[in-house]
Design a protein around this motif. Structure first.
Motif, mmCIF file in Angstrom:
data_model
loop_
_atom_site.group_PDB
_atom_site.id
_atom_site.type_symbol
_atom_site.label_atom_id
_atom_site.label_comp_id
_atom_site.label_asym_id
_atom_site.label_seq_id
_atom_site.Cartn_x
_atom_site.Cartn_y
_atom_site.Cartn_z
ATOM 1 N N LEU A 26 7.387 14.903 17.615
ATOM 2 C CA LEU A 26 7.933 16.233 17.898
ATOM 3 C C LEU A 26 7.845 16.545 19.392
ATOM 4 N N LEU A 27 6.732 16.167 20.002
ATOM 5 C CA LEU A 27 6.580 16.377 21.447
ATOM 6 C C LEU A 27 7.637 15.592 22.215
ATOM 7 N N VAL A 28 7.833 14.334 21.848
ATOM 8 C CA VAL A 28 8.816 13.496 22.543
ATOM 9 C C VAL A 28 10.219 14.084 22.394
ATOM 10 N N ALA A 29 10.578 14.486 21.185
ATOM 11 C CA ALA A 29 11.908 15.054 20.959
ATOM 12 C C ALA A 29 12.104 16.327 21.777
ATOM 13 N N ALA A 30 11.069 17.157 21.843
ATOM 14 C CA ALA A 30 11.164 18.391 22.619
ATOM 15 C C ALA A 30 11.321 18.086 24.105
ATOM 16 N N LEU A 31 10.575 17.103 24.593
ATOM 17 C CA LEU A 31 10.672 16.721 26.003
ATOM 18 C C LEU A 31 12.079 16.220 26.331
ATOM 19 N N LEU A 32 12.638 15.393 25.455
ATOM 20 C CA LEU A 32 13.970 14.833 25.705
ATOM 21 C C LEU A 32 15.064 15.887 25.614
ATOM 22 N N SER A 33 14.829 16.947 24.856
ATOM 23 C CA SER A 33 15.882 17.931 24.584
ATOM 24 C C SER A 33 16.278 18.749 25.803
ATOM 25 N N SER A 34 15.421 18.802 26.810
ATOM 26 C CA SER A 34 15.739 19.581 28.003
ATOM 27 C C SER A 34 16.974 19.017 28.701
ATOM 28 N N GLN A 35 17.947 19.874 28.987
ATOM 29 C CA GLN A 35 19.181 19.478 29.665
ATOM 30 C C GLN A 35 19.958 18.414 28.884
ATOM 31 N N THR A 36 19.821 18.434 27.563
ATOM 32 C CA THR A 36 20.488 17.432 26.730
ATOM 33 C C THR A 36 20.942 18.073 25.423
ATOM 34 N N GLN A 37 22.136 17.744 24.969
ATOM 35 C CA GLN A 37 22.632 18.278 23.709
ATOM 36 C C GLN A 37 21.867 17.666 22.537
ATOM 37 N N ASP A 38 21.725 18.450 21.479
ATOM 38 C CA ASP A 38 20.927 18.024 20.327
ATOM 39 C C ASP A 38 21.360 16.674 19.741
ATOM 40 N N PRO A 39 22.657 16.416 19.527
ATOM 41 C CA PRO A 39 23.040 15.118 18.952
ATOM 42 C C PRO A 39 22.624 13.925 19.815
ATOM 43 N N ILE A 40 22.645 14.099 21.138
ATOM 44 C CA ILE A 40 22.248 13.010 22.041
ATOM 45 C C ILE A 40 20.742 12.775 21.955
ATOM 46 N N THR A 41 19.980 13.863 21.906
ATOM 47 C CA THR A 41 18.527 13.734 21.739
ATOM 48 C C THR A 41 18.204 13.046 20.419
#
Length: 239
Positions: free
Chosen positions: A28-43
């Motif tokens: 969950l932490l990794v997904a949240a970190l990646l989500s910044s400045q990124t659209q949900d499907p790409i994350t």
């Protein structure tokens, strides 16, 4: 109504059958970190690739991240926004969690904010999803935009100012639910460029309803006459 956050948001990026609660919180932490400045499907897609890490595809764990070269992480993250920087941050976060937090995600806001790549919004997302703790309203670009349009907060460019204004009058027991609901509503109905005011259930009460100008395509400027002649001359010479 199913929205992108329902299908691809941080809360659904955890691998099915994840082995331990610690591993789930880390994912969950990794997904949240990646989500910044990124659209949900790409994350979401990047998370599916990360789930293949580890010996024999053992999954996304702190151990797997530490054992993977930064260059390989960068490859797996593309095209996540700022993927190279996030690959570096992911390695550092895994190392810190191992050395300082017993291979687990911190339970406090200040401890999360001390991790590389984790700002106030992401830290509150992690607390909410990993620990079920509400430490404030999560204000992303959608919540910030809707708060402005609906008149829930004053005009400001600062999401943290918007968060404080919302928390002044919205009951605390609604903070967690509101964050997820408003994000989905902003993705599907009250979008940035072409909001669906005609189908919006809040249109009658919204001071901004039907006042947002539809997005238009930018017209390409015609090149100067001299440049246009040179282009035509070059085309003729090549024929």
């Amino acid at each position: 109504m199913v929205t992108p956050i329902d299908e691809f948001g941080t809360q659904v990026c955890v691998a099915s059958g994840v082995a331990t609660a610690k591993a789930e919180r880390f994912q969950l932490l990794v997904a949240a970190l990646l989500s910044s400045q990124t659209q949900d499907p790409i994350t979401y897609a990047a998370m599916q690739r990360l789930h293949q890490l580890g010996e024999g595809g053992g999954g996304l764990t702190i151990e797997a991240v530490l054992a993977t070269k930064e260059e390989r992480l960068d490859e797996l993250l593309q095209p996540v926004g700022f993927h190279r920087r996030k690959a570096q941050q992911l390695k550092r976060v895994a190392s810190i969690l191992r050395s300082r937090h017993h291979d687990d995600v911190p339970t406090g806001l200040d401890e999360l904010l001390a991790l590389p790549g984790i700002g106030p919004k992401i830290a509150r997302v992690i607390l909410l999803l990993a620990w079920g703790k509400v430490d404030g309203i999560v204000v992303d670009t959608h919540v910030h935009r809707l708060a402005q349009r609906l008149g829930w907060a004053g005009a400001t460019m600062d999401p943290e100012s918007t968060r404080r204004e919302l928390e002044d009058w919205i009951p605390r027991e609604l903070w967690g639910k509101l964050s997820l609901a408003v994000v989905g509503f902003g993705q599907a109905v009250c979008t940035a460029r072409n909001p669906s005011c005609t189908s919006c259930p809040l249109a009658a009460e919204c001071p901004s309803a039907f006042k947002i100008q539809p997005a238009t395509r930018m017209k390409m400027k015609k090149p100067p006459a001299r440049l246009e002649k040179e282009q035509q001359r070059g085309k003729s010479n090549s024929e």
